[in-house]
Design a protein around this motif. Structure first.
Motif, PDB file in Angstrom:
ATOM      1  N   GLU A   1       0.820  -1.218   0.000  1.00 17.55           N
ATOM      2  CA  GLU A   1       0.000   0.000   0.000  1.00 17.55           C
ATOM      3  C   GLU A   1       0.850   1.263   0.000  1.00 17.55           C
ATOM      4  O   GLU A   1       0.665   2.159  -0.835  1.00 17.55           O
ATOM      5  CB  GLU A   1      -0.938  -0.022   1.198  1.00 17.55           C
ATOM      6  N   GLU A   2       1.798   1.362   0.918  1.00 17.90           N
ATOM      7  CA  GLU A   2       2.596   2.580   1.025  1.00 17.90           C
ATOM      8  C   GLU A   2       3.509   2.756  -0.180  1.00 17.90           C
ATOM      9  O   GLU A   2       3.805   3.894  -0.577  1.00 17.90           O
ATOM     10  CB  GLU A   2       3.423   2.573   2.305  1.00 17.90           C
ATOM     11  N   LEU A   3       3.950   1.655  -0.786  1.00 17.77           N
ATOM     12  CA  LEU A   3       4.833   1.756  -1.960  1.00 17.77           C
ATOM     13  C   LEU A   3       4.065   2.331  -3.151  1.00 17.77           C
ATOM     14  O   LEU A   3       4.593   3.187  -3.881  1.00 17.77           O
ATOM     15  CB  LEU A   3       5.413   0.391  -2.301  1.00 17.77           C
ATOM     16  N   PHE A   4       2.850   1.873  -3.370  1.00 18.88           N
ATOM     17  CA  PHE A   4       2.051   2.425  -4.464  1.00 18.88           C
ATOM     18  C   PHE A   4       1.675   3.882  -4.182  1.00 18.88           C
ATOM     19  O   PHE A   4       1.774   4.739  -5.073  1.00 18.88           O
ATOM     20  CB  PHE A   4       0.788   1.586  -4.682  1.00 18.88           C
ATOM     21  N   ASP A   5       1.267   4.177  -2.959  1.00 14.01           N
ATOM     22  CA  ASP A   5       0.900   5.555  -2.628  1.00 14.01           C
ATOM     23  C   ASP A   5       2.076   6.499  -2.873  1.00 14.01           C
ATOM     24  O   ASP A   5       1.907   7.603  -3.416  1.00 14.01           O
ATOM     25  CB  ASP A   5       0.480   5.655  -1.162  1.00 14.01           C
ATOM     26  N   ALA A   6       3.274   6.074  -2.468  1.00 15.20           N
ATOM     27  CA  ALA A   6       4.465   6.912  -2.647  1.00 15.20           C
ATOM     28  C   ALA A   6       4.766   7.107  -4.129  1.00 15.20           C
ATOM     29  O   ALA A   6       5.150   8.206  -4.561  1.00 15.20           O
ATOM     30  CB  ALA A   6       5.661   6.293  -1.931  1.00 15.20           C
ATOM     31  N   TRP A   7       4.575   6.069  -4.918  1.00 16.58           N
ATOM     32  CA  TRP A   7       4.836   6.189  -6.365  1.00 16.58           C
ATOM     33  C   TRP A   7       3.846   7.169  -6.992  1.00 16.58           C
ATOM     34  O   TRP A   7       4.234   8.030  -7.793  1.00 16.58           O
ATOM     35  CB  TRP A   7       4.745   4.833  -7.059  1.00 16.58           C
ATOM     36  N   PHE A   8       2.572   7.063  -6.635  1.00 19.00           N
ATOM     37  CA  PHE A   8       1.564   7.985  -7.175  1.00 19.00           C
ATOM     38  C   PHE A   8       1.943   9.433  -6.848  1.00 19.00           C
ATOM     39  O   PHE A   8       1.846  10.325  -7.699  1.00 19.00           O
ATOM     40  CB  PHE A   8       0.180   7.686  -6.599  1.00 19.00           C
ATOM     41  N   ALA A   9       2.385   9.662  -5.617  1.00 15.16           N
ATOM     42  CA  ALA A   9       2.746  11.026  -5.206  1.00 15.16           C
ATOM     43  C   ALA A   9       3.936  11.540  -6.002  1.00 15.16           C
ATOM     44  O   ALA A   9       3.932  12.679  -6.480  1.00 15.16           O
ATOM     45  CB  ALA A   9       3.045  11.056  -3.709  1.00 15.16           C
ATOM     46  N   ARG A  10       4.972  10.696  -6.183  1.00 10.46           N
ATOM     47  CA  ARG A  10       6.157  11.114  -6.952  1.00 10.46           C
ATOM     48  C   ARG A  10       5.800  11.390  -8.402  1.00 10.46           C
ATOM     49  O   ARG A  10       6.406  12.249  -9.044  1.00 10.46           O
ATOM     50  CB  ARG A  10       7.238  10.038  -6.882  1.00 10.46           C
ATOM     51  N   ALA A  11       4.834  10.658  -8.926  1.00 13.00           N
ATOM     52  CA  ALA A  11       4.444  10.801 -10.331  1.00 13.00           C
ATOM     53  C   ALA A  11       3.474  11.964 -10.545  1.00 13.00           C
ATOM     54  O   ALA A  11       3.017  12.186 -11.673  1.00 13.00           O
ATOM     55  CB  ALA A  11       3.823   9.503 -10.839  1.00 13.00           C
ATOM     56  N   GLY A  12       3.160  12.694  -9.488  1.00  7.03           N
ATOM     57  CA  GLY A  12       2.244  13.822  -9.621  1.00  7.03           C
ATOM     58  C   GLY A  12       0.787  13.414  -9.729  1.00  7.03           C
ATOM     59  O   GLY A  12      -0.033  14.174 -10.253  1.00  7.03           O
ATOM     60  N   LEU A  13       0.452  12.228  -9.225  1.00  8.92           N
ATOM     61  CA  LEU A  13      -0.913  11.718  -9.335  1.00  8.92           C
ATOM     62  C   LEU A  13      -1.681  11.857  -8.029  1.00  8.92           C
ATOM     63  O   LEU A  13      -2.767  11.299  -7.896  1.00  8.92           O
ATOM     64  CB  LEU A  13      -0.875  10.249  -9.783  1.00  8.92           C
ATOM     65  N   GLY A  14      -1.118  12.592  -7.081  1.00  8.73           N
ATOM     66  CA  GLY A  14      -1.783  12.802  -5.802  1.00  8.73           C
ATOM     67  C   GLY A  14      -2.708  14.009  -5.868  1.00  8.73           C
ATOM     68  O   GLY A  14      -2.848  14.651  -6.917  1.00  8.73           O
ATOM     69  N   PRO A  15      -3.318  14.380  -4.743  1.00  7.15           N
ATOM     70  CA  PRO A  15      -3.203  13.661  -3.471  1.00  7.15           C
ATOM     71  C   PRO A  15      -3.875  12.290  -3.530  1.00  7.15           C
ATOM     72  O   PRO A  15      -4.795  12.084  -4.318  1.00  7.15           O
ATOM     73  CB  PRO A  15      -3.930  14.587  -2.484  1.00  7.15           C
TER      74      PRO A  15
END
Length: 273
Positions: free
Chosen positions: A97-111
């Protein structure tokens, strides 16, 4: 009919740490050893195939001890209306879970919205035009659909899965074309209860209805771009039905990754933002 392909942005994860070290679906058997080299070769062929079809493939790094991270479809849901992370039903996958969330954030797909309810991402929520189709019964909970509707501000159509072999929606239904004007899907009726089949008939009266032979090799777990459908090489009858419908089937051999209960669609998360 002339079919038009649309380029997709996809997230994948190399199966360097792939193994069947536990059993959380009927496809898994710890007594059958996994050939990681073969799994990697099949995964690379899938990535190459998708890139040659004009799609962009990005890769999230896996981690030892998380053998199912190759099935990136379950890592979240990335839509034009927002990004929702995953909350896995089984503790064995919770570390993803945290690995995917972190990747989304780095890729500009957050919040990234962290779900309260069990929600296994695009494995159970598929976009077909203006429809968000959501499965429940084995992994993602029915309550998660209400949470998604609130977070994304979109109606969510709930579909109940009743056969444990088809534990995620993407193992029972393929979005062939998500064009809002003319969405097109294929599905295996035996994976759903009768009220859900009635919903599908109402939403998609012209849908391609498949059979046990197709579903039984995870043939429905396929990637459609409006023209091409990347599917299991074992789903030969499905491939012919797609040709008859004007699509171009693109078979790939993912037999080693099938040992974990996944096919082509399980291995990609569509990034729609």
């Amino acid at each position: 009919m002339n079919r038009t392909a649309r380029p997709l942005r996809l997230l994948m994860c190399r199966p360097e740490h792939f193994a069947v070290s536990y059993e959380i679906n009927p496809w898994m058997d710890r007594a059958r050893p996994v050939d990681v080299g073969r799994a990697l070769a099949q995964w690379e062929e899938l990535r190459r195939t998708l890139q040659e079809l004009g799609h962009t493939v990005e890769v999230v790094e896996g981690r030892p001890g998380l053998p199912d991270m190759v099935y990136t479809a379950n890592g979240g849901l990335v839509t034009p209306w927002g990004t929702v992370g995953a909350r896995f039903a089984h503790a064995e996958r919770a570390g993803e879970e945290e690995l995917f969330d972190a990747w989304f954030a780095r890729a500009g797909l957050g919040p990234v919205h962290r779900p309260v309810e069990v929600d296994e991402g695009e494995g159970d929520v598929l976009t077909a035009g203006e429809h968000l189709l959501a499965g429940h019964g084995f992994r993602t909970t029915r309550a998660a659909h209400d949470e998604l509707a609130r977070v994304l501000g979109r109606p969510v159509t709930s579909l109940r899965l009743v056969d444990p072999r088809f534990y995620h929606l993407d193992t029972a239904l393929t979005v062939l074309d998500d064009d809002p004007a003319h969405p097109d899907v294929a599905y295996f009726p035996g994976a759903f209860d009768e009220p859900s089949r009635a919903v599908l008939r109402g939403l998609f009266p012209g849908a391609l209805v498949t059979d046990e032979a197709t579903a039984g090799v995870l043939g429905m777990n396929a990637i459609g771009d409006g023209r091409h459908v990347v599917l299991s090489a074992r789903a030969t009858g499905y491939a012919q039905a797609l040709r008859d419908r004007g699509y171009e089937p693109v078979p790939v051999d993912l037999s080693e990754l099938l040992r974990g209960g996944g096919g082509p669609k399980c291995c990609v998360l569509v990034l729609r933002r």
